[in-house]
Design a protein around this motif. Structure first.
Motif, PDB file in Angstrom:
ATOM      1  N   MET A  37      -3.929  83.459   1.071  1.00  0.00           N
ATOM      2  CA  MET A  37      -4.180  83.412  -0.372  1.00  0.00           C
ATOM      3  C   MET A  37      -2.852  83.327  -1.104  1.00  0.00           C
ATOM      4  N   MET A  38      -2.839  82.495  -2.149  1.00  0.00           N
ATOM      5  CA  MET A  38      -1.634  82.315  -2.949  1.00  0.00           C
ATOM      6  C   MET A  38      -1.996  82.348  -4.426  1.00  0.00           C
ATOM      7  N   ALA A  39      -1.073  82.879  -5.222  1.00  0.00           N
ATOM      8  CA  ALA A  39      -1.264  82.890  -6.672  1.00  0.00           C
ATOM      9  C   ALA A  39      -1.147  81.473  -7.221  1.00  0.00           C
ATOM     10  N   SER A  40      -1.567  81.288  -8.442  1.00  0.00           N
ATOM     11  CA  SER A  40      -1.459  79.985  -9.095  1.00  0.00           C
ATOM     12  C   SER A  40      -0.011  79.509  -9.079  1.00  0.00           C
ATOM     13  N   PRO A  41       0.207  78.194  -8.948  1.00  0.00           N
ATOM     14  CA  PRO A  41       1.569  77.676  -8.827  1.00  0.00           C
ATOM     15  C   PRO A  41       2.330  77.651 -10.152  1.00  0.00           C
ATOM     16  N   ASP A  42       3.645  77.480 -10.014  1.00  0.00           N
ATOM     17  CA  ASP A  42       4.586  77.369 -11.120  1.00  0.00           C
ATOM     18  C   ASP A  42       4.374  76.043 -11.865  1.00  0.00           C
ATOM     19  N   ILE A  43       4.816  75.977 -13.094  1.00  0.00           N
ATOM     20  CA  ILE A  43       4.726  74.738 -13.884  1.00  0.00           C
ATOM     21  C   ILE A  43       5.496  73.610 -13.194  1.00  0.00           C
ATOM     22  N   VAL A  44       6.664  73.914 -12.620  1.00  0.00           N
ATOM     23  CA  VAL A  44       7.455  72.894 -11.913  1.00  0.00           C
ATOM     24  C   VAL A  44       6.595  72.262 -10.814  1.00  0.00           C
ATOM     25  N   HIS A  45       5.906  73.090 -10.066  1.00  0.00           N
ATOM     26  CA  HIS A  45       5.016  72.636  -8.989  1.00  0.00           C
ATOM     27  C   HIS A  45       3.962  71.680  -9.550  1.00  0.00           C
ATOM     28  N   ASN A  46       3.264  72.115 -10.579  1.00  0.00           N
ATOM     29  CA  ASN A  46       2.181  71.301 -11.146  1.00  0.00           C
ATOM     30  C   ASN A  46       2.677  69.985 -11.739  1.00  0.00           C
ATOM     31  N   MET A  47       3.846  70.004 -12.347  1.00  0.00           N
ATOM     32  CA  MET A  47       4.388  68.773 -12.928  1.00  0.00           C
ATOM     33  C   MET A  47       4.786  67.776 -11.836  1.00  0.00           C
ATOM     34  N   ILE A  48       5.304  68.258 -10.706  1.00  0.00           N
ATOM     35  CA  ILE A  48       5.642  67.360  -9.599  1.00  0.00           C
ATOM     36  C   ILE A  48       4.369  66.719  -9.056  1.00  0.00           C
ATOM     37  N   VAL A  49       3.327  67.523  -8.857  1.00  0.00           N
ATOM     38  CA  VAL A  49       2.057  66.973  -8.359  1.00  0.00           C
ATOM     39  C   VAL A  49       1.525  65.920  -9.331  1.00  0.00           C
ATOM     40  N   ALA A  50       1.554  66.218 -10.624  1.00  0.00           N
ATOM     41  CA  ALA A  50       1.062  65.265 -11.626  1.00  0.00           C
ATOM     42  C   ALA A  50       1.885  63.982 -11.620  1.00  0.00           C
ATOM     43  N   ASP A  51       3.210  64.109 -11.469  1.00  0.00           N
ATOM     44  CA  ASP A  51       4.077  62.933 -11.458  1.00  0.00           C
ATOM     45  C   ASP A  51       3.786  62.046 -10.247  1.00  0.00           C
ATOM     46  N   VAL A  52       3.577  62.668  -9.087  1.00  0.00           N
ATOM     47  CA  VAL A  52       3.231  61.886  -7.893  1.00  0.00           C
ATOM     48  C   VAL A  52       1.881  61.205  -8.091  1.00  0.00           C
ATOM     49  N   GLN A  53       0.927  61.951  -8.575  1.00  0.00           N
ATOM     50  CA  GLN A  53      -0.425  61.411  -8.788  1.00  0.00           C
ATOM     51  C   GLN A  53      -0.388  60.208  -9.726  1.00  0.00           C
ATOM     52  N   ASP A  54       0.396  60.300 -10.782  1.00  0.00           N
ATOM     53  CA  ASP A  54       0.493  59.198 -11.752  1.00  0.00           C
ATOM     54  C   ASP A  54       1.081  57.927 -11.152  1.00  0.00           C
ATOM     55  N   GLN A  55       1.876  58.049 -10.093  1.00  0.00           N
ATOM     56  CA  GLN A  55       2.518  56.881  -9.499  1.00  0.00           C
ATOM     57  C   GLN A  55       1.682  56.181  -8.425  1.00  0.00           C
ATOM     58  N   ILE A  56       0.575  56.799  -8.049  1.00  0.00           N
ATOM     59  CA  ILE A  56      -0.287  56.208  -7.019  1.00  0.00           C
ATOM     60  C   ILE A  56      -1.426  55.496  -7.724  1.00  0.00           C
ATOM     61  N   PRO A  57      -1.540  54.186  -7.576  1.00  0.00           N
ATOM     62  CA  PRO A  57      -2.531  53.427  -8.351  1.00  0.00           C
ATOM     63  C   PRO A  57      -3.975  53.801  -8.019  1.00  0.00           C
ATOM     64  N   ARG A  58      -4.719  54.122  -9.089  1.00  0.00           N
ATOM     65  CA  ARG A  58      -6.126  54.513  -8.957  1.00  0.00           C
ATOM     66  C   ARG A  58      -7.014  53.388  -8.459  1.00  0.00           C
ATOM     67  N   GLN A  59      -6.630  52.161  -8.715  1.00  0.00           N
ATOM     68  CA  GLN A  59      -7.475  51.035  -8.318  1.00  0.00           C
ATOM     69  C   GLN A  59      -7.676  50.991  -6.807  1.00  0.00           C
ATOM     70  N   ARG A  60      -6.694  51.466  -6.064  1.00  0.00           N
ATOM     71  CA  ARG A  60      -6.772  51.400  -4.604  1.00  0.00           C
ATOM     72  C   ARG A  60      -6.951  52.761  -3.943  1.00  0.00           C
ATOM     73  N   TRP A  61      -6.398  53.813  -4.575  1.00  0.00           N
ATOM     74  CA  TRP A  61      -6.344  55.132  -3.942  1.00  0.00           C
ATOM     75  C   TRP A  61      -7.037  56.206  -4.775  1.00  0.00           C
ATOM     76  N   SER A  62      -7.758  57.103  -4.100  1.00  0.00           N
ATOM     77  CA  SER A  62      -8.261  58.326  -4.728  1.00  0.00           C
ATOM     78  C   SER A  62      -7.196  59.386  -4.508  1.00  0.00           C
ATOM     79  N   ARG A  63      -6.802  60.062  -5.592  1.00  0.00           N
ATOM     80  CA  ARG A  63      -5.753  61.086  -5.542  1.00  0.00           C
ATOM     81  C   ARG A  63      -6.401  62.407  -5.891  1.00  0.00           C
ATOM     82  N   LEU A  64      -6.635  63.244  -4.903  1.00  0.00           N
ATOM     83  CA  LEU A  64      -7.445  64.442  -5.078  1.00  0.00           C
ATOM     84  C   LEU A  64      -6.607  65.713  -4.986  1.00  0.00           C
ATOM     85  N   GLN A  65      -6.793  66.598  -5.973  1.00  0.00           N
ATOM     86  CA  GLN A  65      -6.169  67.913  -5.928  1.00  0.00           C
ATOM     87  C   GLN A  65      -7.236  68.926  -5.515  1.00  0.00           C
ATOM     88  N   THR A  66      -6.788  70.017  -4.929  1.00  0.00           N
ATOM     89  CA  THR A  66      -7.656  71.114  -4.484  1.00  0.00           C
ATOM     90  C   THR A  66      -8.825  70.621  -3.630  1.00  0.00           C
TER      91      THR A  66
END
Length: 196
Positions: A37-66
Protein backbone atom coordinates in the motif's frame (compact mmCIF):
# COMPACT_ATOMS: atom_id res chain seq x y z
CA UNK A 1 11.71 -28.68 13.30
CA UNK A 2 9.03 -26.46 11.78
CA UNK A 3 7.67 -27.26 8.35
CA UNK A 4 7.54 -24.34 5.95
CA UNK A 5 5.05 -24.22 3.12
CA UNK A 6 6.89 -22.48 0.29
CA UNK A 7 4.27 -23.01 -2.41
CA UNK A 8 3.18 -19.86 -4.23
CA UNK A 9 0.23 -18.21 -2.52
CA UNK A 10 -1.46 -17.51 -5.82
CA UNK A 11 -5.13 -18.37 -5.43
CA UNK A 12 -5.63 -17.63 -1.74
CA UNK A 13 -3.66 -14.39 -1.63
CA UNK A 14 -5.24 -13.11 -4.85
CA UNK A 15 -8.70 -13.77 -3.40
CA UNK A 16 -7.86 -11.92 -0.16
CA UNK A 17 -6.31 -9.05 -2.14
CA UNK A 18 -9.35 -8.69 -4.39
CA UNK A 19 -11.69 -8.52 -1.38
CA UNK A 20 -9.74 -5.77 0.42
CA UNK A 21 -10.99 -2.19 0.28
CA UNK A 22 -8.08 0.26 0.62
CA UNK A 23 -8.64 3.51 2.51
CA UNK A 24 -9.32 6.66 0.48
CA UNK A 25 -6.18 7.96 -1.23
CA UNK A 26 -4.25 4.70 -0.89
CA UNK A 27 -2.95 2.72 -3.88
CA UNK A 28 -2.82 -1.04 -3.32
CA UNK A 29 -0.93 -3.65 -5.38
CA UNK A 30 -0.22 -7.36 -5.09
CA UNK A 31 3.46 -8.02 -5.85
CA UNK A 32 4.54 -11.67 -5.63
CA UNK A 33 2.07 -12.46 -2.89
CA UNK A 34 2.82 -9.30 -0.87
CA UNK A 35 0.15 -6.62 -0.53
CA UNK A 36 1.80 -3.22 -0.93
CA UNK A 37 0.00 0.00 0.00
CA UNK A 38 1.20 3.48 -0.89
CA UNK A 39 -0.09 6.96 -0.15
CA UNK A 40 -1.25 9.22 -2.96
CA UNK A 41 1.64 10.41 -5.15
CA UNK A 42 3.37 13.79 -5.24
CA UNK A 43 2.36 16.48 -7.74
CA UNK A 44 5.71 15.98 -9.55
CA UNK A 45 4.78 12.31 -10.03
CA UNK A 46 1.32 13.10 -11.39
CA UNK A 47 2.59 15.80 -13.75
CA UNK A 48 5.19 13.42 -15.24
CA UNK A 49 2.50 10.77 -15.83
CA UNK A 50 0.23 13.38 -17.45
CA UNK A 51 3.07 14.66 -19.65
CA UNK A 52 3.87 11.14 -20.88
CA UNK A 53 0.20 10.39 -21.47
CA UNK A 54 -0.21 13.58 -23.52
CA UNK A 55 2.64 12.55 -25.84
CA UNK A 56 1.20 9.14 -26.73
CA UNK A 57 -1.34 9.52 -29.55
CA UNK A 58 -4.87 8.46 -28.59
CA UNK A 59 -5.73 7.49 -32.15
CA UNK A 60 -3.50 4.43 -31.90
CA UNK A 61 -2.90 3.81 -28.18
CA UNK A 62 -5.04 3.52 -25.04
CA UNK A 63 -3.19 5.19 -22.15
CA UNK A 64 -4.58 3.86 -18.89
CA UNK A 65 -3.87 4.98 -15.34
CA UNK A 66 -4.66 2.87 -12.26
CA UNK A 67 -5.21 -0.23 -14.41
CA UNK A 68 -4.51 -3.59 -12.76
CA UNK A 69 -2.35 -5.87 -14.92
CA UNK A 70 -2.66 -9.65 -14.72
CA UNK A 71 0.72 -11.39 -14.88
CA UNK A 72 0.19 -15.10 -15.54
CA UNK A 73 2.02 -17.57 -13.28
CA UNK A 74 2.53 -14.83 -10.66
CA UNK A 75 0.78 -13.92 -7.43
CA UNK A 76 0.94 -10.36 -8.77
CA UNK A 77 -1.52 -7.71 -9.83
CA UNK A 78 0.64 -4.60 -10.27
CA UNK A 79 -0.96 -1.23 -10.94
CA UNK A 80 1.52 0.70 -13.12
CA UNK A 81 1.36 4.48 -13.19
CA UNK A 82 0.58 4.19 -16.90
CA UNK A 83 -0.29 1.21 -19.10
CA UNK A 84 -0.14 1.55 -22.90
CA UNK A 85 -2.19 -0.83 -25.05
CA UNK A 86 -2.99 -0.74 -28.77
CA UNK A 87 -6.55 0.59 -29.09
CA UNK A 88 -7.65 -2.41 -31.15
CA UNK A 89 -6.29 -4.84 -28.50
CA UNK A 90 -8.12 -3.35 -25.51
CA UNK A 91 -10.88 -5.56 -24.03
CA UNK A 92 -14.38 -4.10 -23.70
CA UNK A 93 -14.38 -4.43 -19.89
CA UNK A 94 -12.71 -6.04 -16.89
CA UNK A 95 -10.58 -5.08 -13.90
CA UNK A 96 -7.54 -7.13 -14.92
CA UNK A 97 -5.73 -6.42 -18.17
CA UNK A 98 -3.76 -9.46 -19.42
CA UNK A 99 -0.04 -8.64 -19.69
CA UNK A 100 0.11 -10.18 -23.17
CA UNK A 101 -1.95 -7.21 -24.46
CA UNK A 102 0.31 -4.53 -22.94
CA UNK A 103 2.83 -2.72 -25.17
CA UNK A 104 4.47 -0.67 -22.40
CA UNK A 105 4.21 0.07 -18.69
CA UNK A 106 5.46 3.25 -17.03
CA UNK A 107 6.41 3.71 -13.39
CA UNK A 108 7.39 7.05 -11.85
CA UNK A 109 9.73 6.53 -8.90
CA UNK A 110 8.85 8.02 -5.52
CA UNK A 111 10.79 7.98 -2.25
CA UNK A 112 8.87 4.91 -1.10
CA UNK A 113 8.77 2.96 -4.39
CA UNK A 114 12.45 2.83 -5.43
CA UNK A 115 13.07 -0.86 -4.68
CA UNK A 116 9.69 -1.98 -6.04
CA UNK A 117 10.07 -0.06 -9.30
CA UNK A 118 13.69 -0.99 -10.01
CA UNK A 119 13.81 -4.57 -8.73
CA UNK A 120 10.50 -6.27 -7.97
CA UNK A 121 8.41 -4.84 -10.81
CA UNK A 122 11.30 -5.19 -13.26
CA UNK A 123 11.21 -8.99 -12.98
CA UNK A 124 7.41 -9.11 -12.72
CA UNK A 125 6.93 -7.13 -15.94
CA UNK A 126 9.70 -9.08 -17.71
CA UNK A 127 8.07 -12.33 -16.59
CA UNK A 128 4.80 -11.06 -18.04
CA UNK A 129 6.61 -10.50 -21.36
CA UNK A 130 5.68 -6.81 -21.48
CA UNK A 131 7.82 -5.49 -24.37
CA UNK A 132 8.85 -2.18 -22.77
CA UNK A 133 9.12 -0.98 -19.18
CA UNK A 134 9.91 2.72 -18.73
CA UNK A 135 11.06 3.90 -15.31
CA UNK A 136 10.94 7.67 -14.88
CA UNK A 137 13.01 8.75 -11.89
CA UNK A 138 12.57 12.33 -10.60
CA UNK A 139 15.00 11.56 -7.76
CA UNK A 140 17.94 10.71 -10.03
CA UNK A 141 16.66 12.86 -12.92
CA UNK A 142 16.79 10.09 -15.50
CA UNK A 143 14.73 7.54 -17.40
CA UNK A 144 15.49 3.84 -17.61
CA UNK A 145 14.10 2.12 -20.69
CA UNK A 146 13.98 -1.66 -20.40
CA UNK A 147 13.21 -3.85 -23.42
CA UNK A 148 13.63 -7.46 -24.60
CA UNK A 149 12.01 -9.38 -21.72
CA UNK A 150 13.33 -12.89 -21.06
CA UNK A 151 13.06 -15.60 -18.41
CA UNK A 152 10.46 -16.75 -15.94
CA UNK A 153 9.40 -15.77 -12.42
CA UNK A 154 11.94 -14.06 -10.18
CA UNK A 155 14.69 -14.86 -12.71
CA UNK A 156 12.94 -12.89 -15.46
CA UNK A 157 14.65 -9.69 -16.58
CA UNK A 158 14.99 -7.29 -19.47
CA UNK A 159 18.03 -7.92 -21.66
CA UNK A 160 18.30 -4.32 -22.85
CA UNK A 161 18.66 -1.32 -20.53
CA UNK A 162 19.16 2.28 -21.62
CA UNK A 163 19.59 5.18 -19.19
CA UNK A 164 18.63 8.61 -20.51
CA UNK A 165 18.87 11.80 -18.47
CA UNK A 166 15.88 14.12 -18.12
CA UNK A 167 16.00 16.65 -20.95
CA UNK A 168 17.12 14.14 -23.59
CA UNK A 169 14.58 12.36 -25.83
CA UNK A 170 13.68 8.73 -25.13
CA UNK A 171 13.23 6.54 -28.23
CA UNK A 172 10.10 4.45 -27.66
CA UNK A 173 10.38 2.17 -30.69
CA UNK A 174 7.57 -0.08 -29.40
CA UNK A 175 5.20 2.91 -29.76
CA UNK A 176 6.86 4.43 -32.82
CA UNK A 177 7.65 7.75 -31.12
CA UNK A 178 10.25 9.75 -29.25
CA UNK A 179 9.37 10.94 -25.74
CA UNK A 180 10.24 14.54 -24.83
CA UNK A 181 11.48 14.62 -21.22
CA UNK A 182 12.46 18.30 -21.09
CA UNK A 183 9.48 19.29 -18.93
CA UNK A 184 9.79 16.48 -16.36
CA UNK A 185 9.98 17.75 -12.79
CA UNK A 186 12.30 16.50 -10.06
CA UNK A 187 11.92 15.77 -6.36
CA UNK A 188 14.05 18.21 -4.35
CA UNK A 189 15.75 17.32 -1.06
CA UNK A 190 15.51 13.56 -1.60
CA UNK A 191 18.58 11.44 -0.95
CA UNK A 192 19.92 9.76 -4.12
CA UNK A 193 19.64 5.97 -4.35
CA UNK A 194 21.86 3.28 -5.89
CA UNK A 195 19.60 2.03 -8.69
CA UNK A 196 19.52 0.92 -11.47
Amino acid sequence: MTAVDDRPMTTGMVKIFEELEPPEGVKMELLRGVIVMMASPDIVHNMIVADVQDQIPRQRWSRLQTQDVNILEEASEPVPDLVVVARDALPDSGRLLPSKLVAMVVEVVSKSSVHQDYVIKRSIYAGGKIPAYLILDPIMRHCVLLTKPAGEGEDADYLSQEIIKFGDPVPLDVLGLELDTSEFGTLPNVRPHRYP
